[in-house]
Design a protein around this motif. Structure first.
Motif, short mmCIF file in Angstrom:
data_model
loop_
_atom_site.label_atom_id
_atom_site.label_comp_id
_atom_site.label_asym_id
_atom_site.label_seq_id
_atom_site.Cartn_x
_atom_site.Cartn_y
_atom_site.Cartn_z
N GLU A 5 -15.40 -15.12 1.34
CA GLU A 5 -14.72 -15.55 0.11
C GLU A 5 -13.85 -14.44 -0.45
O GLU A 5 -12.73 -14.71 -0.91
CB GLU A 5 -15.76 -16.00 -0.91
N ASN A 6 -14.33 -13.20 -0.40
CA ASN A 6 -13.54 -12.08 -0.88
C ASN A 6 -12.28 -11.88 -0.06
O ASN A 6 -11.20 -11.62 -0.60
CB ASN A 6 -14.37 -10.79 -0.88
N ILE A 7 -12.40 -12.00 1.25
CA ILE A 7 -11.24 -11.86 2.13
C ILE A 7 -10.21 -12.93 1.80
O ILE A 7 -9.02 -12.64 1.66
CB ILE A 7 -11.65 -11.96 3.62
N ILE A 8 -10.66 -14.15 1.64
CA ILE A 8 -9.75 -15.26 1.34
C ILE A 8 -9.05 -15.03 0.00
O ILE A 8 -7.84 -15.20 -0.12
CB ILE A 8 -10.50 -16.61 1.37
N LYS A 9 -9.82 -14.62 -1.02
CA LYS A 9 -9.23 -14.37 -2.34
C LYS A 9 -8.18 -13.28 -2.27
O LYS A 9 -7.10 -13.41 -2.84
CB LYS A 9 -10.32 -13.98 -3.34
N GLN A 13 -4.22 -13.66 -3.09
CA GLN A 13 -3.58 -12.86 -4.13
C GLN A 13 -2.39 -12.10 -3.57
O GLN A 13 -1.35 -12.00 -4.22
CB GLN A 13 -4.58 -11.87 -4.74
N ALA A 14 -2.53 -11.58 -2.38
CA ALA A 14 -1.47 -10.77 -1.78
C ALA A 14 -0.29 -11.61 -1.34
O ALA A 14 0.82 -11.09 -1.18
CB ALA A 14 -2.03 -9.99 -0.60
N THR A 15 -0.50 -12.89 -1.12
CA THR A 15 0.55 -13.72 -0.54
C THR A 15 0.96 -14.88 -1.43
O THR A 15 1.61 -15.81 -0.97
CB THR A 15 0.08 -14.29 0.81
N CYS A 16 0.62 -14.84 -2.71
CA CYS A 16 0.82 -16.00 -3.57
C CYS A 16 2.29 -16.41 -3.69
O CYS A 16 2.60 -17.56 -3.91
CB CYS A 16 0.22 -15.76 -4.95
N ASP A 17 3.24 -15.48 -3.52
CA ASP A 17 4.65 -15.82 -3.67
C ASP A 17 5.35 -16.04 -2.33
O ASP A 17 6.54 -16.24 -2.28
CB ASP A 17 5.37 -14.72 -4.47
N LYS A 18 4.60 -16.02 -1.25
CA LYS A 18 5.18 -16.19 0.08
C LYS A 18 4.59 -17.43 0.73
O LYS A 18 3.45 -17.42 1.18
CB LYS A 18 4.90 -14.94 0.91
N VAL A 25 -2.83 -18.39 5.42
CA VAL A 25 -4.12 -18.18 4.76
C VAL A 25 -4.92 -19.47 4.77
O VAL A 25 -6.12 -19.47 5.04
CB VAL A 25 -3.92 -17.66 3.32
N ILE A 26 -4.27 -20.57 4.49
CA ILE A 26 -4.96 -21.86 4.49
C ILE A 26 -5.49 -22.17 5.89
O ILE A 26 -6.62 -22.63 6.05
CB ILE A 26 -4.03 -22.98 3.97
N ARG A 27 -4.69 -21.90 6.92
CA ARG A 27 -5.14 -22.13 8.30
C ARG A 27 -6.33 -21.24 8.62
O ARG A 27 -7.30 -21.69 9.25
CB ARG A 27 -4.00 -21.88 9.29
N TRP A 28 -6.25 -19.98 8.22
CA TRP A 28 -7.37 -19.05 8.47
C TRP A 28 -8.62 -19.53 7.75
O TRP A 28 -9.71 -19.45 8.29
CB TRP A 28 -7.01 -17.64 8.02
N GLN A 29 -8.44 -20.00 6.52
CA GLN A 29 -9.57 -20.49 5.74
C GLN A 29 -10.24 -21.66 6.45
O GLN A 29 -11.46 -21.72 6.56
CB GLN A 29 -9.09 -20.89 4.35
#
Length: 49
Positions: A5-9, A13-18, A25-29
């Protein structure tokens, strides 16, 4: 599963504008969830033998 969960968060956060990275990230999740299910199911099957 706090680490996952921490990794996903952090990734979110790091990619919210990209948008492309958000999609990754969604695919990784989803992949992490699928892997978690397989590992849990595999553990149940092994202990049942």
């Amino acid at each position: 599963m706090a680490l996952k969960e921490n990794i996903i968060k952090k990734l979110q956060q790091a990619t919210c504008d990209k948008t492309e990275l958000n999609k990754k990230v969604i695919r990784w999740q989803k992949s992490l969830r699928e892997a978690e299910k397989v590992l849990k199911d595999g553990g149940k099957k092994d202990s049942g033998k």
